[in-house]
Design an enzyme around this catalytic site. Sequence first.
Site, PDB file in Angstrom:
ATOM      1  N   THR A 159      35.008 -46.589  33.709  1.00  0.00           N
ATOM      2  CA  THR A 159      36.379 -46.320  33.262  1.00  0.00           C
ATOM      3  C   THR A 159      36.390 -45.659  31.895  1.00  0.00           C
ATOM      4  OG1 THR A 159      37.126 -48.283  34.455  1.00  0.00           O
ATOM      5  CG2 THR A 159      38.619 -47.369  32.827  1.00  0.00           C
ATOM      6  N   THR A 160      35.537 -46.131  30.993  1.00  0.00           N
ATOM      7  CA  THR A 160      35.501 -45.639  29.621  1.00  0.00           C
ATOM      8  C   THR A 160      35.092 -44.173  29.541  1.00  0.00           C
ATOM      9  OG1 THR A 160      34.934 -47.882  28.934  1.00  0.00           O
ATOM     10  CG2 THR A 160      34.579 -46.164  27.310  1.00  0.00           C
ATOM     11  N   TYR A 218      44.975 -49.279  44.276  1.00  0.00           N
ATOM     12  CA  TYR A 218      46.202 -48.731  44.851  1.00  0.00           C
ATOM     13  C   TYR A 218      46.474 -49.217  46.278  1.00  0.00           C
ATOM     14  CZ  TYR A 218      49.975 -45.470  45.969  1.00  0.00           C
ATOM     15  OH  TYR A 218      51.181 -44.948  46.331  1.00  0.00           O
ATOM     16  N   TYR A 238      32.634 -54.526  40.537  1.00  0.00           N
ATOM     17  CA  TYR A 238      33.473 -54.426  39.339  1.00  0.00           C
ATOM     18  C   TYR A 238      34.883 -54.874  39.693  1.00  0.00           C
ATOM     19  CZ  TYR A 238      35.749 -52.174  35.265  1.00  0.00           C
ATOM     20  OH  TYR A 238      36.488 -51.899  34.135  1.00  0.00           O
ATOM     21  N   ARG A 260      43.641 -52.916  36.288  1.00  0.00           N
ATOM     22  CA  ARG A 260      43.654 -51.495  36.616  1.00  0.00           C
ATOM     23  C   ARG A 260      43.839 -51.246  38.113  1.00  0.00           C
ATOM     24  NH1 ARG A 260      42.156 -47.733  32.804  1.00  0.00           N
ATOM     25  NH2 ARG A 260      41.352 -48.546  30.842  1.00  0.00           N
ATOM     26  N   LYS A 320      30.677 -57.324  37.425  1.00  0.00           N
ATOM     27  CA  LYS A 320      31.339 -57.155  36.135  1.00  0.00           C
ATOM     28  C   LYS A 320      32.737 -57.725  36.308  1.00  0.00           C
ATOM     29  CE  LYS A 320      33.098 -53.720  32.852  1.00  0.00           C
ATOM     30  NZ  LYS A 320      33.288 -52.273  32.560  1.00  0.00           N
ATOM     31  N   ILE A 338      29.152 -55.621  30.041  1.00  0.00           N
ATOM     32  CA  ILE A 338      29.219 -54.163  29.987  1.00  0.00           C
ATOM     33  C   ILE A 338      30.325 -53.856  28.997  1.00  0.00           C
ATOM     34  CG2 ILE A 338      29.706 -52.029  31.234  1.00  0.00           C
ATOM     35  CD1 ILE A 338      28.443 -53.290  33.696  1.00  0.00           C
TER      36      ILE A 338
END
Length: 294
Positions: free
Chosen positions: A49-50, A112, A138, A143, A167, A209
């Site tokens: 994501t980062t 989504y 993850y 999100r 994660k 992470i």
Amino acid sequence: MLTPYQLGGTGVALVTPFQSNNDVDFESLDRLVHFVIQNQVDFLVALGTTSEAATLSEKEKREVVRHIITANGGRKPIIVGMGGNNTAQVVDTINKTDFDGIDGILSVVPFYNKPSQEGIYQHFAEIANASPVPIILYNVPGRTSCNMEAETTIRLANDFENIIAVKEASGDFIQIMNIIHKKPDDFMVLSGDDASTLPLISLGADGVISVTANGFPFEFSQMVREVLDQSMDEACSIHYSLLEMIQLLFCEGNPAGIKALLHLRGLIDNNLRLPLVPVTEETYIAIENILNKF
């Protein structure tokens, strides 16, 4: 082959530096990779994501990963983000990927679509059957709008040898403790929230992470090592020295905060791709003021 125990400690979710014209800044990416490795992080995570992966083209993603592999030079394990909400497309991406230099993948819970727990399980089952490298699940419901429950994580951990870690960024300590309590011995639980890393490891998690480790790789990695060694006084001292900065780094979203910090440290330019924008001047100055205290 990556072992679960190589994930104990600090992984850094690398940002993708951009030039003012929006092109990927590979020179700054090299500089960042060397900086975090020299300051003792344990593994690298690309295209998370980062990294603003959602704004990168498929060609850019391949170039970023290959550049990180070259800059790394085999020094640290490399994990690559490879997920989505179209299971067949994720599997197709895996099948078309050259995994030379890639030690594992980080795959997010489908976003989504809002699948059921059985749908999440089947999604990751398909990925596990396709992947030639180990997988880190993850879970980030903030999100994805879809939480992977502890029972689903444990089921996947038990059913697939190449699913070796999760994660966890749900923020639900009860859920995460249930995973820690019931997981196989060689399944790693990694914090997905920098501010919660110390307490989660003290409860039995194995590492993190981290976003903050881009800008403070030595300090954050040292904190994780101290708490893993049960040196709680030393770990808490570092944790509280970083806490105000961590809160600022996320107050206007990720990676806007960490890119501001990295710009202040002279490592990258402060550029993001829309729809993300740099932090406000007020937040930038606040980050600078705290940085000056270190």
